[in-house]
Each structure stands twice: as C-alpha cells, then as structure tokens.
Design a protein around this motif. Structure first.
Motif, PDB file in Angstrom:
ATOM      1  N   ALA A 283      10.164  -7.975   8.065  1.00 59.81           N
ATOM      2  CA  ALA A 283      10.910  -7.693   6.833  1.00 59.81           C
ATOM      3  C   ALA A 283      11.158  -8.967   6.040  1.00 59.81           C
ATOM      4  N   GLN A 284      11.438 -10.057   6.729  1.00 59.73           N
ATOM      5  CA  GLN A 284      11.642 -11.336   6.042  1.00 59.73           C
ATOM      6  C   GLN A 284      10.377 -11.747   5.292  1.00 59.73           C
ATOM      7  N   LYS A 285       9.234 -11.594   5.946  1.00 61.86           N
ATOM      8  CA  LYS A 285       7.960 -11.938   5.299  1.00 61.86           C
ATOM      9  C   LYS A 285       7.669 -10.968   4.155  1.00 61.86           C
ATOM     10  N   SER A 286       7.989  -9.698   4.341  1.00 61.05           N
ATOM     11  CA  SER A 286       7.753  -8.693   3.298  1.00 61.05           C
ATOM     12  C   SER A 286       8.523  -9.006   2.031  1.00 61.05           C
ATOM     13  N   ILE A 287       9.732  -9.498   2.184  1.00 62.02           N
ATOM     14  CA  ILE A 287      10.544  -9.868   1.015  1.00 62.02           C
ATOM     15  C   ILE A 287       9.828 -10.948   0.209  1.00 62.02           C
ATOM     16  N   ILE A 288       9.295 -11.930   0.900  1.00 62.77           N
ATOM     17  CA  ILE A 288       8.575 -13.024   0.232  1.00 62.77           C
ATOM     18  C   ILE A 288       7.327 -12.494  -0.469  1.00 62.77           C
ATOM     19  N   LEU A 289       6.559 -11.650   0.232  1.00 66.45           N
ATOM     20  CA  LEU A 289       5.336 -11.106  -0.358  1.00 66.45           C
ATOM     21  C   LEU A 289       5.654 -10.257  -1.588  1.00 66.45           C
ATOM     22  N   LYS A 290       6.703  -9.458  -1.513  1.00 69.42           N
ATOM     23  CA  LYS A 290       7.077  -8.618  -2.656  1.00 69.42           C
ATOM     24  C   LYS A 290       7.533  -9.466  -3.836  1.00 69.42           C
ATOM     25  N   GLN A 291       8.160 -10.609  -3.571  1.00 71.95           N
ATOM     26  CA  GLN A 291       8.556 -11.502  -4.663  1.00 71.95           C
ATOM     27  C   GLN A 291       7.319 -12.079  -5.346  1.00 71.95           C
ATOM     28  N   VAL A 292       6.320 -12.420  -4.560  1.00 69.60           N
ATOM     29  CA  VAL A 292       5.095 -12.998  -5.117  1.00 69.60           C
ATOM     30  C   VAL A 292       4.301 -11.934  -5.881  1.00 69.60           C
ATOM     31  N   ILE A 293       4.155 -10.761  -5.272  1.00 68.89           N
ATOM     32  CA  ILE A 293       3.369  -9.684  -5.890  1.00 68.89           C
ATOM     33  C   ILE A 293       4.143  -9.030  -7.022  1.00 68.89           C
ATOM     34  N   GLY A 294       5.430  -8.878  -6.825  1.00 73.37           N
ATOM     35  CA  GLY A 294       6.285  -8.159  -7.772  1.00 73.37           C
ATOM     36  C   GLY A 294       6.624  -6.790  -7.206  1.00 73.37           C
ATOM     37  N   GLN A 295       7.921  -6.486  -7.142  1.00 72.86           N
ATOM     38  CA  GLN A 295       8.367  -5.217  -6.566  1.00 72.86           C
ATOM     39  C   GLN A 295       7.759  -4.024  -7.290  1.00 72.86           C
ATOM     40  N   ASP A 296       7.717  -4.068  -8.608  1.00 68.72           N
ATOM     41  CA  ASP A 296       7.136  -2.951  -9.368  1.00 68.72           C
ATOM     42  C   ASP A 296       5.661  -2.778  -9.049  1.00 68.72           C
ATOM     43  N   THR A 297       4.948  -3.890  -8.932  1.00 76.32           N
ATOM     44  CA  THR A 297       3.519  -3.821  -8.597  1.00 76.32           C
ATOM     45  C   THR A 297       3.318  -3.221  -7.213  1.00 76.32           C
ATOM     46  N   VAL A 298       4.152  -3.615  -6.257  1.00 74.41           N
ATOM     47  CA  VAL A 298       4.051  -3.060  -4.905  1.00 74.41           C
ATOM     48  C   VAL A 298       4.284  -1.551  -4.936  1.00 74.41           C
ATOM     49  N   GLU A 299       5.298  -1.112  -5.643  1.00 71.71           N
ATOM     50  CA  GLU A 299       5.596   0.327  -5.732  1.00 71.71           C
ATOM     51  C   GLU A 299       4.450   1.081  -6.401  1.00 71.71           C
ATOM     52  N   GLN A 300       3.907   0.517  -7.483  1.00 71.08           N
ATOM     53  CA  GLN A 300       2.770   1.142  -8.161  1.00 71.08           C
ATOM     54  C   GLN A 300       1.567   1.230  -7.229  1.00 71.08           C
ATOM     55  N   LEU A 301       1.317   0.148  -6.506  1.00 70.63           N
ATOM     56  CA  LEU A 301       0.182   0.122  -5.587  1.00 70.63           C
ATOM     57  C   LEU A 301       0.333   1.176  -4.500  1.00 70.63           C
ATOM     58  N   LEU A 302       1.508   1.267  -3.915  1.00 73.83           N
ATOM     59  CA  LEU A 302       1.737   2.272  -2.870  1.00 73.83           C
ATOM     60  C   LEU A 302       1.561   3.687  -3.415  1.00 73.83           C
ATOM     61  N   ASP A 303       2.042   3.929  -4.633  1.00 72.13           N
ATOM     62  CA  ASP A 303       1.858   5.243  -5.261  1.00 72.13           C
ATOM     63  C   ASP A 303       0.376   5.529  -5.505  1.00 72.13           C
ATOM     64  N   LEU A 304      -0.346   4.518  -6.003  1.00 67.20           N
ATOM     65  CA  LEU A 304      -1.781   4.702  -6.249  1.00 67.20           C
ATOM     66  C   LEU A 304      -2.548   4.939  -4.950  1.00 67.20           C
ATOM     67  N   LEU A 305      -2.221   4.202  -3.912  1.00 67.22           N
ATOM     68  CA  LEU A 305      -2.899   4.393  -2.629  1.00 67.22           C
ATOM     69  C   LEU A 305      -2.646   5.789  -2.077  1.00 67.22           C
ATOM     70  N   ARG A 306      -1.429   6.276  -2.215  1.00 68.56           N
ATOM     71  CA  ARG A 306      -1.122   7.640  -1.764  1.00 68.56           C
ATOM     72  C   ARG A 306      -1.907   8.659  -2.577  1.00 68.56           C
ATOM     73  N   THR A 307      -2.041   8.427  -3.881  1.00 67.10           N
ATOM     74  CA  THR A 307      -2.833   9.312  -4.733  1.00 67.10           C
ATOM     75  C   THR A 307      -4.286   9.331  -4.277  1.00 67.10           C
ATOM     76  N   VAL A 308      -4.848   8.166  -4.007  1.00 66.73           N
ATOM     77  CA  VAL A 308      -6.232   8.079  -3.523  1.00 66.73           C
ATOM     78  C   VAL A 308      -6.368   8.868  -2.228  1.00 66.73           C
ATOM     79  N   GLU A 309      -5.451   8.644  -1.298  1.00 68.70           N
ATOM     80  CA  GLU A 309      -5.499   9.338  -0.010  1.00 68.70           C
ATOM     81  C   GLU A 309      -5.458  10.856  -0.195  1.00 68.70           C
ATOM     82  N   LEU A 310      -4.534  11.345  -1.000  1.00 65.32           N
ATOM     83  CA  LEU A 310      -4.388  12.784  -1.202  1.00 65.32           C
ATOM     84  C   LEU A 310      -5.595  13.396  -1.904  1.00 65.32           C
ATOM     85  N   ARG A 311      -6.076  12.725  -2.936  1.00 62.04           N
ATOM     86  CA  ARG A 311      -7.223  13.281  -3.672  1.00 62.04           C
ATOM     87  C   ARG A 311      -8.487  13.290  -2.831  1.00 62.04           C
TER      88      ARG A 311
END
Length: 152
Positions: A115-143
């Motif tokens: 979790a400590q490392k994840s916080i750092i990665l999310k700061q670098v990537i951007g929380q909104d970008t991470v959320e968008q990416l996870l949503d897009l990956l779920r969409t790909v999986e479902l479709r």
C-alpha cells in the motif's frame, strides 16, 4: 476476406498490456520477494483476504491462475501454514480454501508494505488516471468475455 494489416509491435494490445503490467510490477516485486512471496502466491492470498472460504475454481478466476498452478501454490501455502482447506457445509465433496490466522497476519503485513508503494505510484501516475485505467481494463475484460475464442 478482409486483408490483414500489420500492427506495429509497440502498438499491439497484448504488448501494451504486458509492458504496463511490468512497469507496475517492477516496483511491487521487490516487496513481495522481501516477504518471501511469489506474485502468484500473493494473488491467491490477496483473493482469500477478500472472500473466504473460496472454492478452487472461483479462486483460479479471482487470482488469474490455471488450476494446475493453483494446486501447486495451495500445496506450498498450506505447508507454510498460511492457508487451510475446509469442507463445504452444504456439499461434503467440495472443499474451500481459507486463510489461517498466521496467513491473515501475513497478508496484513504484506498489504501494508504494498500500500505504501501504491500511494507513490498513484501520485506519479495520477489518481484519476489510475481510476480511468482500471475502468477501461474492466470494460475490455467484460467486452472480450462476450466473444468466442479461436478454440471454441
């Protein structure tokens, strides 16, 4: 028949997904290694941390593993005292997998480190970008789950 077009290697979807996964895992893998856990073992432990008991078939899906790999991993985790198998109350032929108290404590320690490392990665990537990416990956999986594979 439509003419096949060659997609540049760098733009191939499987390659892009693998490269993105590796870009994340290069930061997580040392933490898992420091705790004596493989990526596959961690996925099993982490899945069990969310839902217990879990039957082996469900666990293969949650942990993104094939059954032969899961069976080997379960053997190792059981020998380490991190999991145990339990009989289903409703169907005695079925077994579920649960974390032992030692396993739950282990997951808590490793989760905190990750979790400590994840916080750092999310700061670098951007929380909104991470959320968008996870949503897009779920969409790909479902479709993609709605179409047949070449082996069907």
């Amino acid at each position: 028949m439509a003419e096949a077009t060659t997609i540049p290697f760098e733009r191939a979807l499987p390659v892009g997904l693998l490269r993105a996964r590796e870009a994340v895992m290069v930061h997580m893998r040392p933490i898992l290694r420091a705790h004596g856990t493989t990526e596959q073992q961690w996925r099993v432990l982490r899945a069990l941390n969310d839902v217990q008991p879990m039957d082996k078939t469900t666990l293969t899906n949650h942990a993104a593993l094939l059954m032969p790999s899961l069976l080997r991993i379960l053997k190792d985790l059981k020998q380490a005292g991190l999991i145990r198998l339990v009989r289903s109350q409703t169907n005695r032929r079925l077994t579920g997998v649960i974390l032992t108290p030692r396993g739950a404590a282990y997951v808590a320690v490793v989760t905190a480190a990750l979790a400590q490392k994840s916080i750092i990665l999310k700061q670098v990537i951007g929380q909104d970008t991470v959320e968008q990416l996870l949503d897009l990956l779920r969409t790909v999986e479902l479709r993609l789950s709605t179409i047949k594979t070449g082996s069907d």
